[in-house]
Design an enzyme around this catalytic site. Structure first.
Site, PDB file in Angstrom:
ATOM      1  N   THR A  37      16.220  24.456  62.734  1.00 47.37           N
ATOM      2  CA  THR A  37      15.621  25.720  62.301  1.00 47.37           C
ATOM      3  C   THR A  37      15.170  25.653  60.862  1.00 47.37           C
ATOM      4  O   THR A  37      14.065  26.078  60.509  1.00 47.37           O
ATOM      5  CB  THR A  37      16.634  26.868  62.479  1.00 47.37           C
ATOM      6  OG1 THR A  37      16.879  27.057  63.873  1.00 47.37           O
ATOM      7  CG2 THR A  37      16.116  28.157  61.871  1.00 47.37           C
ATOM      8  N   SER A 142      21.943  28.054  64.815  1.00 46.28           N
ATOM      9  CA  SER A 142      21.957  29.482  65.147  1.00 46.28           C
ATOM     10  C   SER A 142      20.550  29.931  65.518  1.00 46.28           C
ATOM     11  O   SER A 142      19.580  29.200  65.376  1.00 46.28           O
ATOM     12  CB  SER A 142      22.460  30.292  63.948  1.00 46.28           C
ATOM     13  OG  SER A 142      21.589  30.134  62.839  1.00 46.28           O
ATOM     14  N   GLY A 179      18.654  41.962  54.369  1.00 46.43           N
ATOM     15  CA  GLY A 179      19.418  40.821  53.882  1.00 46.43           C
ATOM     16  C   GLY A 179      18.509  39.790  53.254  1.00 46.43           C
ATOM     17  O   GLY A 179      17.374  40.086  52.864  1.00 46.43           O
ATOM     18  N   VAL A 234      18.040  52.255  62.666  1.00 43.87           N
ATOM     19  CA  VAL A 234      16.903  52.356  63.586  1.00 43.87           C
ATOM     20  C   VAL A 234      17.418  52.818  64.948  1.00 43.87           C
ATOM     21  O   VAL A 234      18.331  52.219  65.517  1.00 43.87           O
ATOM     22  CB  VAL A 234      16.188  50.998  63.715  1.00 43.87           C
ATOM     23  CG1 VAL A 234      15.097  51.062  64.783  1.00 43.87           C
ATOM     24  CG2 VAL A 234      15.595  50.583  62.372  1.00 43.87           C
ATOM     25  N   LEU A 314      24.363  28.476  55.992  1.00 43.80           N
ATOM     26  CA  LEU A 314      23.443  27.933  55.001  1.00 43.80           C
ATOM     27  C   LEU A 314      23.235  26.454  55.280  1.00 43.80           C
ATOM     28  O   LEU A 314      24.186  25.732  55.618  1.00 43.80           O
ATOM     29  CB  LEU A 314      23.996  28.109  53.585  1.00 43.80           C
ATOM     30  CG  LEU A 314      24.179  29.546  53.088  1.00 43.80           C
ATOM     31  CD1 LEU A 314      24.938  29.555  51.767  1.00 43.80           C
ATOM     32  CD2 LEU A 314      22.830  30.233  52.924  1.00 43.80           C
ATOM     33  N   HIS A 439      15.634  23.767  24.394  1.00 43.02           N
ATOM     34  CA  HIS A 439      14.773  24.888  24.022  1.00 43.02           C
ATOM     35  C   HIS A 439      13.316  24.425  24.027  1.00 43.02           C
ATOM     36  O   HIS A 439      13.016  23.327  23.568  1.00 43.02           O
ATOM     37  CB  HIS A 439      15.141  25.382  22.624  1.00 43.02           C
ATOM     38  CG  HIS A 439      14.200  26.418  22.081  1.00 43.02           C
ATOM     39  ND1 HIS A 439      14.251  27.739  22.477  1.00 43.02           N
ATOM     40  CD2 HIS A 439      13.173  26.322  21.191  1.00 43.02           C
ATOM     41  CE1 HIS A 439      13.302  28.405  21.844  1.00 43.02           C
ATOM     42  NE2 HIS A 439      12.633  27.573  21.053  1.00 43.02           N
TER      43      HIS A 439
END
Length: 462
Positions: A37, A142, A179, A234, A314, A439
């Site tokens: 996925t 998933s 999310g 909803v 993740l 920097h």
């Protein structure tokens, strides 16, 4: 040692390569596409769209300030879709090359367990193959979670999979779920001119992250004309002559929205069905594979990693779990330090976090201090035109050990690794404060925020 890995996503292919490196004879079984996925319909293609959306927004709104004259600026959606395919194809090719170079045998088909030492694979051409193994690693990932909302099966109601490959940019879209995934798509499509509405049942969008950080995203989305409705549910979706009507309810009462597309972004669920797990006795918690800290199931030679465990979904966590599982199988001791897992949201501004939020630390009994540095005081952020952001440390008041780092702003998803390393090394704020940062960089803000714990930030007024 024969190891079979079921699933070729970031958990599965990494586990397969690591097993091969350690001397195992490895077979990788993938049902649909190598890369899973994440690579095909998740992390990578989403970020391709987000990158273009970010550049487009910058040029559209800031080009004159940047000294760039543009007569006409537009998005070529077809070319963008082609670029997405090119990036994905190149990365898939890279993974296939890695698997081949490590002598991993790849079988394309759907695997199911015959017993504790044998799989049956339904091949694409309708044939079947048997695969014997000493150890199996389940890395099936998933898929989008579809709640039983009336009308969720209507044409025009899509998941994140379809949202990546729409034929054209829609004029309007309602996102159900605020999310990470929902917010990223809201950022993509609102940047490209779509009128976006987010409906979230919880009090905040991206609710798992520190609210001081997510407030910057809310501000940016609202500036991009995204309507955000929190504490709202909803009730149903209906077909209309021109598109879809979404009925919602909140404390303020009922409200309907007329839109062209509805994106279901409520979450994801483990893929564990039709694998014969119950037949061989692998224990599940509903559809989640139960494992120990070594990612071993109750069947000693069968392991589960990544999203199919239903824990932290993740890609980088799946990869880490795959390595730990394989190293355990091959006799090496390793483990994951879960407190160092970075969380990233690729919106504009980017959000990133590692460790505990201020609220979580207090709930665990810590007396805390915080250090905050706004990016409007950071030179590089001003140069980039992205001063909408914040760096925030959460610190143990007694030991001054860093407990968490939370960021909103440019390159936050890259810079969060400094916080992850700090947590891994149990660093104190003094150790960050005495480390010289280059920097001009956005990274200087991490240095300033540490000094801000004691109100000693150089570039903030008293």
């Amino acid at each position: 040692m024969k190891v079979v890995v079921i699933g070729g996503g970031p958990g599965g292919y990494v586990a397969a390569i690591r097993a091969a490196q350690l001397g195992a004879e490895v077979t990788l079984v993938e049902k649909k596409y190598i890369g899973g996925t994440c690579l095909n319909v998740g992390c990578i293609p989403t970020k391709v769209l987000l990158h273009t959306a970010e550049l487009y927004t910058t040029l559209e709104k800031e080009s004159k300030k940047l000294g760039i004259q543009i007569e006409k600026l537009d998005i070529d959606w077809k070319k963008l879709q082609q670029r997405k395919k090119t990036v994905v194809s190149q990365l898939i090719g890279g993974i296939n090359m890695l698997l081949k170079s490590n002598k991993v045998k790849v079988i394309m088909g759907e695997a199911s367990f015959l017993n504790e030492n044998q799989l049956e694979v339904q091949l694409e051409e309708g044939k079947k193959a048997a695969v014997d193994f000493d150890y199996a690693i389940i890395a099936t990932g998933s898929k989008p979670l579809i709640l039983p909302i009336p009308g969720a099966d209507l044409e025009g109601v899509i998941t994140s999979d379809e949202a990546l490959s729409l034929e054209e940019i829609p004029k309007s879209m309602l996102v159900i779920g605020g999310g990470v995934i929902g917010s990223e798509f809201a950022s993509i499509y609102s940047s490209m001119g779509t009128k976006v509405t987010i409906v979230e049942a919880l009090p905040n969008i991206v609710a798992a992250m520190d609210q001081e950080v997510t407030d910057y995203l809310v501000k940016a989305l609202k500036k991009a004309r995204v309507d955000i409705h929190t504490d709202t549910k909803v009730e149903g979706i209906e077909k209309t002559k021109t598109g879809l009507r979404v009925k919602t309810v909140s404390k303020e009462g009922s409200k309907s929205f007329e839109v062209e597309k509805v994106l279901l972004s409520i979450g994801r669920k483990p893929v564990t069905e039709n694998m014969g797990l119950e037949k061989i006795g692998v224990k599940l918690n509903k559809d989640k594979i139960i494992t120990n800290k070594k990612f071993q199931t109750n069947i000693n030679n069968i392991y589960g990693i990544g999203d199919c465990r239903g824990e932290i979904m993740l890609a980088h966590v799946a990869s880490a779990e795959g390595i730990v599982a394989v190293e355990g199988i091959m006799g090496k001791t390793s483990k994951i330090d879960f407190k160092t897992i970075p969380y990233a949201v690729y919106t504009k501004p980017e959000l990133a976090a590692v460790g505990m939020t201020e609220k979580q630390a207090k709930e665990k009994g810590y007396e805390t201090k915080t250090g905050k540095f706004p990016l409007y005081a950071n030179g590089k952020s001003l140069i980039m035109g992205e001063a909408n952001g914040l760096v925030k440390y959460v610190v143990d008041a007694k030991t001054e050990e860093i407990l968490g780092l939370h960021m909103a702003g440019p390159r936050a998803t890259e810079l969060i690794v400094e916080g992850a390393l700090a947590l891994r090394l149990e660093a104190t704020i003094e150790e960050i404060a005495t480390t010289i940062h280059a920097h001009p960089t956005v990274g200087e803000s991490l240095h300033e925020a540490v000094h801000a714990v004691h109100n000693m930030a150089i570039h903030l007024p008293k």
